[in-house]
Scaffold this active site. Structure first.
Site, PDB file in Angstrom:
ATOM      1  N   GLY A  17       0.752  -1.028  -0.038  1.00 13.57           N
ATOM      2  CA  GLY A  17      -0.062  -0.029  -0.038  1.00 13.57           C
ATOM      3  C   GLY A  17       1.059   1.273   0.056  1.00 13.57           C
ATOM      4  O   GLY A  17       0.491   2.349   0.333  1.00 13.57           O
ATOM      5  N   ARG A  20       0.066   5.486  -1.924  1.00 14.70           N
ATOM      6  CA  ARG A  20      -0.380   6.587  -1.117  1.00 14.70           C
ATOM      7  C   ARG A  20      -0.423   6.653   0.232  1.00 14.70           C
ATOM      8  O   ARG A  20      -0.514   5.611   0.773  1.00 14.70           O
ATOM      9  CB  ARG A  20      -1.800   6.902  -1.893  1.00 14.70           C
ATOM     10  CG  ARG A  20      -2.789   5.921  -1.896  1.00 14.70           C
ATOM     11  CD  ARG A  20      -4.066   5.851  -2.325  1.00 14.70           C
ATOM     12  NE  ARG A  20      -3.931   6.128  -3.884  1.00 14.70           N
ATOM     13  CZ  ARG A  20      -4.409   5.136  -4.499  1.00 14.70           C
ATOM     14  NH1 ARG A  20      -4.754   4.004  -3.937  1.00 14.70           N
ATOM     15  NH2 ARG A  20      -4.251   5.272  -5.911  1.00 14.70           N
ATOM     16  N   GLY A  21      -1.032   7.615   0.730  1.00 10.98           N
ATOM     17  CA  GLY A  21      -1.326   7.535   2.348  1.00 10.98           C
ATOM     18  C   GLY A  21      -0.315   7.268   3.233  1.00 10.98           C
ATOM     19  O   GLY A  21       0.999   7.870   3.006  1.00 10.98           O
ATOM     20  N   ILE A  22      -0.774   6.339   4.066  1.00 13.28           N
ATOM     21  CA  ILE A  22       0.248   6.014   5.183  1.00 13.28           C
ATOM     22  C   ILE A  22       1.496   5.143   4.556  1.00 13.28           C
ATOM     23  O   ILE A  22       2.423   5.524   5.243  1.00 13.28           O
ATOM     24  CB  ILE A  22      -0.581   5.151   6.406  1.00 13.28           C
ATOM     25  CG1 ILE A  22      -1.476   5.999   6.898  1.00 13.28           C
ATOM     26  CG2 ILE A  22       0.394   4.452   7.255  1.00 13.28           C
ATOM     27  CD1 ILE A  22      -2.411   5.149   7.983  1.00 13.28           C
ATOM     28  N   LYS A  42      -1.373  -2.024  -5.557  1.00 13.54           N
ATOM     29  CA  LYS A  42      -2.166  -2.310  -6.912  1.00 13.54           C
ATOM     30  C   LYS A  42      -2.083  -1.628  -7.931  1.00 13.54           C
ATOM     31  O   LYS A  42      -2.353  -1.552  -9.161  1.00 13.54           O
ATOM     32  CB  LYS A  42      -3.470  -2.583  -6.380  1.00 13.54           C
ATOM     33  CG  LYS A  42      -3.778  -3.846  -5.474  1.00 13.54           C
ATOM     34  CD  LYS A  42      -5.327  -4.384  -5.328  1.00 13.54           C
ATOM     35  CE  LYS A  42      -6.001  -3.342  -4.498  1.00 13.54           C
ATOM     36  NZ  LYS A  42      -7.561  -3.595  -4.457  1.00 13.54           N
ATOM     37  N   ASP A  74      -1.223  -7.384  -5.687  1.00 17.05           N
ATOM     38  CA  ASP A  74      -2.705  -7.479  -4.825  1.00 17.05           C
ATOM     39  C   ASP A  74      -2.244  -8.576  -3.522  1.00 17.05           C
ATOM     40  O   ASP A  74      -1.994  -9.551  -4.190  1.00 17.05           O
ATOM     41  CB  ASP A  74      -3.650  -7.920  -5.862  1.00 17.05           C
ATOM     42  CG  ASP A  74      -5.061  -8.128  -5.115  1.00 17.05           C
ATOM     43  OD1 ASP A  74      -5.087  -8.197  -3.990  1.00 17.05           O
ATOM     44  OD2 ASP A  74      -6.021  -8.147  -5.869  1.00 17.05           O
ATOM     45  N   TYR A  95      15.348  -8.207   1.756  1.00 17.35           N
ATOM     46  CA  TYR A  95      14.654  -7.170   2.354  1.00 17.35           C
ATOM     47  C   TYR A  95      14.764  -7.510   4.134  1.00 17.35           C
ATOM     48  O   TYR A  95      14.759  -8.595   4.415  1.00 17.35           O
ATOM     49  CB  TYR A  95      13.347  -6.730   1.994  1.00 17.35           C
ATOM     50  CG  TYR A  95      12.120  -7.854   2.331  1.00 17.35           C
ATOM     51  CD1 TYR A  95      11.638  -7.709   3.423  1.00 17.35           C
ATOM     52  CD2 TYR A  95      11.986  -9.007   1.305  1.00 17.35           C
ATOM     53  CE1 TYR A  95      10.485  -8.695   3.691  1.00 17.35           C
ATOM     54  CE2 TYR A  95      11.017  -9.739   1.625  1.00 17.35           C
ATOM     55  CZ  TYR A  95      10.535  -9.750   2.902  1.00 17.35           C
ATOM     56  OH  TYR A  95       9.255 -10.632   3.069  1.00 17.35           O
ATOM     57  N   LYS A  99       6.297  -3.793   6.123  1.00 19.68           N
ATOM     58  CA  LYS A  99       5.294  -3.238   6.772  1.00 19.68           C
ATOM     59  C   LYS A  99       4.014  -3.919   5.921  1.00 19.68           C
ATOM     60  O   LYS A  99       3.683  -3.794   4.771  1.00 19.68           O
ATOM     61  CB  LYS A  99       5.080  -1.851   6.489  1.00 19.68           C
ATOM     62  CG  LYS A  99       3.821  -1.068   6.887  1.00 19.68           C
ATOM     63  CD  LYS A  99       2.862  -0.748   5.694  1.00 19.68           C
ATOM     64  CE  LYS A  99       1.593  -0.344   6.252  1.00 19.68           C
ATOM     65  NZ  LYS A  99       0.440  -0.277   4.993  1.00 19.68           N
TER      66      LYS A  99
END
Length: 345
Positions: A17, A20-22, A42, A74, A95, A99
């Protein structure tokens, strides 16, 4: 704001995710240290209402000082996740930090990978302003929110901790206070305006359990003792156990191999058990005939809500509504059984 220390330089962070955002805020915070960021999301083409793609996020990360690997993922597709991990290893070698969305898996994974990988869950104390929040909350909702920066700073403070810091449920404001942050107005969209508590914190955040004191604990051994005849029961709890019993199969018992004991408070409460170890399985009122592997304590109302899908076990546990003693991995197995029950309750 929490200052960067450069500690994540050279680390590879796999973020779902992150377009964008958090997710993107966490990525940009780590990028300022010079971290490698795998953007697993996605969105590959611009959305009319939700800004950002994995490629625009990659540009911002590179500009902030990090290295970016955009991967179309996804998270419901295991093969796409595997492909992204393989690409990350190929480009960055490995890695070291990940998160993902929270779930009760945090507890089981923390125990399983103790000493090798730290697994923690982070949750906001208040609503966080994102494009999704605008869509859900409507006009003016942003004034009641904090910026995504507070989650990024909280995540960064977790990333800096040793591997021994694991199995924790953490509230963003709490961990930043421990870091010495005192001015939280800098995180507010509209400083001084009342803030909206996060939707998923059913109780005041200070009551959230940060550490699982009972993780890995084994219930005390009890001498076998004759059990009195079970009392006649009626009501929602009894009906829930009836449906569970009707759904038991040899396959379920074979796959679970655990005995659960429920200490329920309130109307129709008391001690109940679910035996998924004996042939055919069994449920009933009173203590099980053999020692329980997991003991769960909660109210009867929350028990019914949990088995009917109206209360997620993770949220119940985090808010203190559900107390667990015993084998956490087996507790997680029960969550899968609950999901199967939801359609019938």
């Amino acid at each position: 704001m929490l200052p960067n220390t450069g500690k994540l330089a050279g680390c590879t962070v796999f973020i779902t995710g992150a377009s964008r955002g958090i997710g993107k805020a966490i990525a940009l915070k780590a990028a300022k240290d010079g971290a490698n960021i795998v953007i697993a999301a996605k969105t590959t083409q611009a959305h009319p209402k939700l800004p950002g793609t994995i490629y625009t996020a990659a540009e911002e990360i590179e500009a902030a000082g990090g290295k970016a690997l955009p991967c179309a993922v996804d998270v419901r597709d295991e093969q796409q996740i595997n492909n992204a991990v393989e690409k990350a290893v190929e480009q960055f070698g490995a890695y070291t930090i990940a998160k993902y969305g929270m779930s009760m898996c945090v507890l089981g994974m923390a125990e399983e990978f103790k000493g090798e990988i730290a697994v923690n869950a982070l949750w906001p104390k208040t609503a966080i302003h994102t494009a999704a929040m605008d869509m859900l909350g409507g006009s003016g909702i942003e004034s009641q929110c904090r910026k995504v920066d507070i989650i990024a700073d909280a995540a960064y403070s977790i990333f800096k901790k040793p591997k021994s810091f694991t199995g924790n449920f953490i509230i963003d404001e709490n961990i930043l206070r421990e870091e010495g942050v005192k001015n939280f107005d800098v995180y507010a969209i509209k400083p001084g305006h009342p803030l909206l508590p996060d939707f998923f914190l059913d109780e005041h955040p200070d009551t959230i359990i940060k550490k699982v004191e009972s993780r890995g604990a084994v219930p005390e051994l009890k001498e076998e003792k004759p059990q009195p005849p079970p009392k006649p029961r009626s009501g929602a709890v009894e009906e829930t156990f009836r449906i569970v019993k009707d759904s038991l199969t040899d396959d379920v018992v074979k796959a679970t191999q655990a005995i659960y004991q429920f200490e329920l408070s309130g109307e129709d409460g008391g001690t109940w058990f679910l035996d998924l170890k004996s042939k055919g399985g069994n449920v009933g009122y009173g203590e099980p005939s053999h020692q329980a592997d997991v003991v769960m304590s909660m109210s009867t109302d929350d028990f019914v809500k949990m088995f009917s899908g109206k209360l997620k076990p993770t949220m119940a546990f985090m808010s203190g509504k559900l107390k667990i003693k015993g084998n956490m991995a087996l507790a997680i197995k029960l969550e899968k059984l609950m999901n199967q029950m939801n359609a019938r309750l």
